[in-house]
Design a protein around this motif. Structure first.
Motif, short mmCIF file in Angstrom:
data_model
loop_
_atom_site.label_atom_id
_atom_site.label_comp_id
_atom_site.label_asym_id
_atom_site.label_seq_id
_atom_site.Cartn_x
_atom_site.Cartn_y
_atom_site.Cartn_z
N GLU A 1 42.48 37.78 23.96
CA GLU A 1 42.97 37.38 22.54
C GLU A 1 44.70 38.12 22.53
O GLU A 1 44.55 39.32 22.87
CB GLU A 1 42.08 38.03 21.73
CG GLU A 1 41.07 37.35 21.87
CD GLU A 1 40.18 37.34 20.09
OE1 GLU A 1 40.85 38.40 19.58
OE2 GLU A 1 38.88 36.72 19.77
N PRO A 2 45.53 37.88 22.20
CA PRO A 2 45.46 36.44 21.76
C PRO A 2 45.61 34.87 22.75
O PRO A 2 45.72 33.88 21.44
CB PRO A 2 46.51 36.19 21.09
CG PRO A 2 47.28 37.71 21.15
CD PRO A 2 47.31 38.22 21.80
N ALA B 1 38.12 38.07 33.33
CA ALA B 1 39.94 37.44 33.74
C ALA B 1 40.67 37.84 33.08
O ALA B 1 40.43 38.86 32.09
CB ALA B 1 39.60 36.13 32.34
N LYS B 2 41.97 38.75 33.87
CA LYS B 2 42.50 39.87 33.57
C LYS B 2 43.61 39.57 33.25
O LYS B 2 44.22 38.34 34.44
CB LYS B 2 42.25 41.22 33.95
CG LYS B 2 41.16 41.54 34.23
CD LYS B 2 40.94 42.10 32.42
CE LYS B 2 38.92 42.58 31.96
NZ LYS B 2 39.31 42.59 30.80
N GLN B 3 44.91 40.11 33.75
CA GLN B 3 46.26 39.85 34.32
C GLN B 3 47.09 41.69 35.49
O GLN B 3 45.94 42.17 34.85
CB GLN B 3 47.35 40.67 32.87
CG GLN B 3 48.74 40.36 33.22
CD GLN B 3 50.19 40.33 32.24
OE1 GLN B 3 49.63 41.24 31.03
NE2 GLN B 3 50.47 39.69 32.43
N LEU B 4 47.06 41.49 36.15
CA LEU B 4 47.66 41.93 37.05
C LEU B 4 48.87 42.30 37.17
O LEU B 4 49.45 41.82 36.22
CB LEU B 4 47.18 40.90 38.93
CG LEU B 4 47.76 41.95 39.99
CD1 LEU B 4 46.57 42.78 40.00
CD2 LEU B 4 47.67 40.53 41.09
N VAL B 5 48.79 44.39 36.72
CA VAL B 5 49.34 44.62 37.26
C VAL B 5 50.58 45.36 37.78
O VAL B 5 51.13 45.80 38.03
CB VAL B 5 49.45 45.45 35.36
CG1 VAL B 5 49.06 44.99 34.21
CG2 VAL B 5 48.11 45.86 35.77
N ARG B 6 49.50 46.06 38.73
CA ARG B 6 49.18 46.69 40.41
C ARG B 6 48.95 46.83 41.61
O ARG B 6 47.65 46.04 40.87
CB ARG B 6 49.90 47.97 39.91
CG ARG B 6 50.40 49.12 41.12
CD ARG B 6 50.01 50.80 40.20
NE ARG B 6 50.59 51.27 41.12
CZ ARG B 6 49.96 51.97 41.78
NH1 ARG B 6 49.25 52.11 42.00
NH2 ARG B 6 50.91 53.38 42.40
N ARG B 7 49.20 46.43 41.89
CA ARG B 7 48.75 45.82 43.49
C ARG B 7 49.07 46.42 44.77
O ARG B 7 50.57 46.18 45.23
CB ARG B 7 48.50 44.58 43.77
CG ARG B 7 47.31 43.70 45.04
CD ARG B 7 46.99 42.56 45.53
NE ARG B 7 46.35 41.86 45.69
CZ ARG B 7 46.03 40.50 45.29
NH1 ARG B 7 47.02 39.74 45.52
NH2 ARG B 7 45.14 40.32 46.90
N SER C 1 43.72 44.33 30.09
CA SER C 1 43.54 42.77 29.53
C SER C 1 44.61 42.73 28.05
O SER C 1 45.45 43.48 27.84
CB SER C 1 42.66 43.56 28.25
OG SER C 1 41.35 43.85 29.03
N LEU C 2 44.41 41.60 27.62
CA LEU C 2 45.80 40.93 27.24
C LEU C 2 45.53 41.88 25.39
O LEU C 2 46.61 41.61 24.61
CB LEU C 2 46.33 39.81 26.75
CG LEU C 2 46.40 38.74 27.79
CD1 LEU C 2 46.89 37.57 27.60
CD2 LEU C 2 47.82 39.63 28.81
N ASN C 3 44.53 42.02 25.01
CA ASN C 3 43.75 42.69 24.06
C ASN C 3 44.46 44.15 24.06
O ASN C 3 43.11 44.82 24.89
CB ASN C 3 42.61 42.39 23.94
CG ASN C 3 42.40 42.74 21.81
OD1 ASN C 3 42.57 43.94 21.85
ND2 ASN C 3 41.12 42.48 21.69
N ALA D 1 43.11 46.74 22.34
CA ALA D 1 42.03 48.35 22.45
C ALA D 1 41.56 48.12 23.34
O ALA D 1 40.12 48.86 23.40
CB ALA D 1 41.09 46.57 21.30
N TYR D 2 41.60 46.90 24.46
CA TYR D 2 41.03 47.07 25.57
C TYR D 2 41.45 48.32 26.53
O TYR D 2 43.05 47.84 26.77
CB TYR D 2 40.32 45.97 26.86
CG TYR D 2 39.43 45.76 24.96
CD1 TYR D 2 38.23 45.61 25.88
CD2 TYR D 2 39.30 44.26 24.41
CE1 TYR D 2 36.89 44.81 25.54
CE2 TYR D 2 38.46 44.09 23.41
CZ TYR D 2 36.84 44.06 24.24
OH TYR D 2 36.20 43.57 23.59
N PRO D 3 40.79 49.06 27.66
CA PRO D 3 41.77 49.91 28.42
C PRO D 3 42.19 48.99 30.08
O PRO D 3 41.66 47.96 30.36
CB PRO D 3 40.89 51.22 28.83
CG PRO D 3 39.79 50.76 28.85
CD PRO D 3 39.37 49.61 27.20
N ASP D 4 43.20 49.65 30.29
CA ASP D 4 43.34 48.93 32.41
C ASP D 4 42.54 49.15 33.02
O ASP D 4 41.00 49.96 32.31
CB ASP D 4 44.85 49.50 32.51
CG ASP D 4 45.53 49.07 31.70
OD1 ASP D 4 45.21 48.04 30.41
OD2 ASP D 4 46.82 49.30 32.01
#
Length: 213
Positions: free
Chosen positions: A138-139, A172-178, A187-189, A191-194
Motif C-alpha cells: 500500500e498505497p 510482491a516488492k520493489q527491487l532496490v538493489r541487485r 515494501s512500498l508501505n 511500516a515494513y522493513p526492507d
C-alpha cells in the motif's frame, strides 16, 4: 516514471504506428519537433519532460489507452494486445503462490489449480496474474488488487517485482538493489522493513507490468 522510460515509450508508440517521433507529433497536431532528441534535455543538460497535454494528444491520435502507454513506460517492448482485445491469463492468489505445484523451476505457471482472469493481453505468452494479499505494498497495491506479471520482461533496479525465495515465499516488492551476491527488496508501505537476500536465495524474480485496482 523515469524520464528515459517515458521518452522510450513515446518512441515505441510512434514505431507501432509506422511513424517517426516527429511524425507522431504531427499526427497529434503538435509541433513536429516536439519529440526530437534535442527537446528531451535543455542546453545545460537538465531533463525536459513531455507535457501531460502532449501525452493526451498522442494517445487520442493513436487510439492508445493510458494503461497501454504505462505498460510501455514500465518496460513492455511493444504495445499490449489490449488494443486488439482482451485475453484470459492464469490467476492465483498471492497466498496460494507459495505452495508447491503452481510454478515450474523457471517461475512459469504450471500444474492445475490456476483460475483464469480476463485482462489486457501482453506479448508474453507466459504472463500470469496474482491477487494481492496483505498491506505491504500500500498505497499502490491494496489487498484484492490483481497484478499481471511478465517472466519475459527485463528486471531493473526500481521495478516492482514478484519474487520467490528458496524457502517458497512469494512476495510482491520493489527491487532496490541487485549485485552479484545480494538482492534487496522493499515494501512500498514504510511500516515494513526492507528485505535483504543472498542472490542464491532468490529462485526467480519477475516484473509487474500491469495492475487492476
Amino acid at each position: 516514471m523515469r524520464h528515459d522510460d517515458i521518452w522510450r515509450a513515446i518512441d515505441t508508440l510512434a514505431a507501432e504506428h509506422g511513424l517517426s517521433p516527429s511524425g507522431l507529433a504531427r499526427k497529434a497536431g503538435l509541433d513536429p519537433t516536439s519529440f526530437n532528441m534535442s527537446k528531451r534535455r535543455t542546453a545545460d543538460g537538465k531533463l525536459r519532460w513531455p507535457s501531460t497535454e502532449s501525452l493526451a494528444k498522442i494517445l487520442a491520435a493513436t487510439g492508445a489507452g493510458m494503461e497501454e502507454f504505462t505498460a510501455l513506460v514500465t518496460g513492455a517492448r511493444a504495445m499490449p494486445e489490449s488494443r486488439k482485445g482482451r485475453t484470459k491469463i492464469p490467476l492465483i492468489g498471492m497466498a496460494q503462490a507459495g505452495a508447491e505445484g503452481y510454478f515450474d523451476d523457471g517461475g512459469y505457471p504450471a500444474g492445475a489449480g490456476w483460475d483464469e482472469v480476463e485482462m489486457p493481453a501482453t506479448a508474453d505468452a507466459n504472463a500470469y496474474a496474482l491477487t494481492i494479499s496483505g498491506d505491504s505494498m500500500e498505497p499502490v497495491y491494496r489487498e484484492g488488487d490483481t497484478i499481471v506479471v511478465s517472466p519475459a520482461a527485463p528486471v531493473r533496479v526500481g521495478d516492482r517485482v514478484v519474487a520467490r525465495t528458496t524457502e517458497g515465499a512469494v512476495m510482491a516488492k520493489q527491487l532496490v538493489r541487485r549485485t552479484a551476491s545480494r538482492i534487496e527488496l522493499a515494501s512500498l508501505n514504510p511500516a515494513y522493513p526492507d528485505l535483504r537476500f543472498a542472490a542464491g536465495d532468490i529462485l526467480w524474480m519477475h516484473r509487474i507490468i500491469w495492475a487492476s485496482q
